[in-house]
Design an enzyme around this catalytic site. Structure first.
Site, PDB file in Angstrom:
ATOM      1  N   ASP A   9      80.444   4.679 109.029  1.00 52.21           N
ATOM      2  CA  ASP A   9      80.092   4.165 109.997  1.00 52.21           C
ATOM      3  C   ASP A   9      79.048   3.171 110.658  1.00 52.21           C
ATOM      4  O   ASP A   9      78.127   3.885 110.402  1.00 52.21           O
ATOM      5  CB  ASP A   9      80.318   5.001 110.709  1.00 52.21           C
ATOM      6  CG  ASP A   9      80.487   5.022 112.627  1.00 52.21           C
ATOM      7  OD1 ASP A   9      80.502   3.478 113.023  1.00 52.21           O
ATOM      8  OD2 ASP A   9      80.284   5.535 113.816  1.00 52.21           O
ATOM      9  N   ASP A 103      84.091  -1.883 112.761  1.00 52.77           N
ATOM     10  CA  ASP A 103      82.607  -1.337 111.721  1.00 52.77           C
ATOM     11  C   ASP A 103      82.984   0.097 110.935  1.00 52.77           C
ATOM     12  O   ASP A 103      82.266   1.005 110.814  1.00 52.77           O
ATOM     13  CB  ASP A 103      81.554  -1.166 112.294  1.00 52.77           C
ATOM     14  CG  ASP A 103      81.727  -0.545 113.161  1.00 52.77           C
ATOM     15  OD1 ASP A 103      82.758   0.025 113.707  1.00 52.77           O
ATOM     16  OD2 ASP A 103      80.250   0.067 113.549  1.00 52.77           O
ATOM     17  N   GLU A 104      84.152   0.477 111.034  1.00 50.25           N
ATOM     18  CA  GLU A 104      84.575   2.048 110.719  1.00 50.25           C
ATOM     19  C   GLU A 104      85.797   2.247 108.825  1.00 50.25           C
ATOM     20  O   GLU A 104      86.828   1.160 109.252  1.00 50.25           O
ATOM     21  CB  GLU A 104      84.965   3.145 111.834  1.00 50.25           C
ATOM     22  CG  GLU A 104      83.875   3.846 112.553  1.00 50.25           C
ATOM     23  CD  GLU A 104      84.533   4.088 114.093  1.00 50.25           C
ATOM     24  OE1 GLU A 104      85.158   4.998 113.115  1.00 50.25           O
ATOM     25  OE2 GLU A 104      84.358   3.832 114.971  1.00 50.25           O
TER      26      GLU A 104
HETATM   27 MG   LIG Z   1      79.207   1.776 114.202  1.00 47.32          MG
END
Ligand SMILES: [Mg+2]
Length: 407
Positions: A9, A103-104
């Site tokens: 993350d 974003d993961e």
């Molecule tokens: Mg994040």
């Protein structure tokens, strides 16, 4: 066999990308936000978070909490580019990478672990590579499944690395608040709370029949989640078309709407986004699903199954509109989503009907223009003003490339 799942993350992703781009922002309270008047903060840097500035907060409120807040307008193209770079880095460690949001990502590293000298070492190397190549930090969680990898990763941010051994799951879950689990939102948390359940330990031990009575089939899932059990596989991009289930897009509206004219305009834009992806992947689907979320976050979906698979923007739009017409909208709409499923891949037979052929060739021409001059260069008049950049939200279904894999 025990699996080892790694969750990556990125830390304050959009804000961090902006800081890398413009080092004078480093360490300052930064908020990335969209252009509209009703703008909300998409990402706050950690310096901004110290003032209480949060993602999802109205810009005005953020400025009240932190008058020195530096506002940066969000630039989706830039973040998508960095996101794709990160996926490339992750795929150099294992092909089993599933992007989960912009974003993961989840990685199944079960069989790669020994090669890299164990979970902790592997996690450290991934962090190092990402930092070297993008200048960004991330937090990594490693555990026996996706649920737990994400849970432990989220406990040490930013720049964290946490490993949860299978033997420690029970202890961790005992006092873990249920709301910390990915998939248990505020509404479910409230309902569980009213049943006297506040920790995962309590949830895992709660009589299953009562959970099922209250939540339907989801009751089984909740019970297992309480015990930290979860077995969904990591599904990489390009894992073979048979695994592709749907292509979907959703959008939070610039303002909550009740009028169907505005709602339809949004549907048209979403239809174009879904249709473009379907056509690019040479697939078509004969089920259209419309998702509506009201201002109070209650959400419902309705489906329509068609006799033949479709993929042109106008056909997707007509189906989604027909679904919208068939439901009564009782509150202001906050979000709309369209997905196309029951997908078939490969060349589609041309239509026998002249009107359809005309529609297909018009679609082909529009696609060519948009391929050459960029998305939405040519669009339907009803799309003006359209949704682009309306509020800086990238929906969870967003993927750096390819087709969303979900039901
Ligand atoms: Mg994040």
């Amino acid at each position: 066999m025990n699996r080892v799942i790694l969750h990556v993350d990125m830390d304050a992703f959009f804000a961090s990308v902006e800081e890398v781009d413009n080092p004078s922002l480093r360490g300052k309270p930064v908020a990335v936000a969209g252009p509209g008047q009703r703008t909300i903060i998409t990402t706050a840097s950690y310096a901004a978070r110290e003032f209480g500035v949060r993602t999802g907060m109205a810009l005005g409120q953020g400025l009240k909490l932190c008058p020195a807040l530096v506002i940066v307008r969000c630039d989706h193209r830039k973040y998508s580019h960095v996101s794709a770079m990160i996926i490339d880095i992750l795929e150099s460690f294992t092909p089993l990478v599933e992007p989960y949001s912009v974003d993961e990502a989840f990685l199944d590293v079960t069989t790669d672990l020994n090669r890299f000298g164990g979970a902790e070492t592997l996690g450290g190397r991934i962090k190092e590579r990402i930092r070297e190549e993008t200048g960004l930090t991330c937090s990594v969680g490693i555990g026996p499944n996706k649920l737990l990898a994400k849970l432990v990763g989220g406990r040490r941010k930013p720049d964290g690395l946490s490993v949860l051994a299978p033997g420690d799951v029970r202890d961790l879950m005992e006092s873990m608040p249920v709301g910390k689990l990915c998939g248990i939102g505020p509404e479910t948390e409230r309902r569980l709370g009213s049943m006297g359940i506040s920790t995962c330990g309590q949830l895992g031990r709660f009589p299953l029949q009562i959970l099922v009575r209250e939540f339907g089939v989801l009751g089984h899932t909740l019970s297992r989640m309480g015990r930290g059990e979860e077995d969904s596989p990591v599904v990489p991009l390009g894992a073979g078309n048979e695994k592709v289930k749907s292509i979907g897009h959703s959008a939070t509206l610039p303002r909550d709407v009740t009028d169907l004219v505005t709602a339809r305009r949004v549907l048209l834009t979403l239809s174009e986004m879904v249709g473009r992806r379907a056509r690019r992947h040479d697939c078509a689907g004969n089920r259209v699903t419309l998702t509506v979320r009201y201002r109070d976050f209650t959400t419902f979906s309705r489906q329509m199954t068609l006799a033949h698979p479709i993929r042109t923007t106008s056909r997707i739009y007509r189906s989604a509109s027909a679904i919208l017409d068939s439901v009564s909208i009782v509150r202001p709409i906050r979000l709309l989503g369209i997905s196309l499923s029951h997908l078939r891949f490969g060349c589609l037979q041309g239509s026998l009907f002249p009107a359809d052929r005309e529609e297909d060739s018009l679609q082909g021409a529009l696609d060519l223009i948009n391929d050459r001059y960029g998305e939405f260069s040519a669009m339907y008049a009803d799309q003006l003003p359209d949704l682009r950049g309306s509020n800086g939200i990238i929906p969870p279904s967003w993927r750096p490339r390819g087709v969303r894999r979900s039901v």
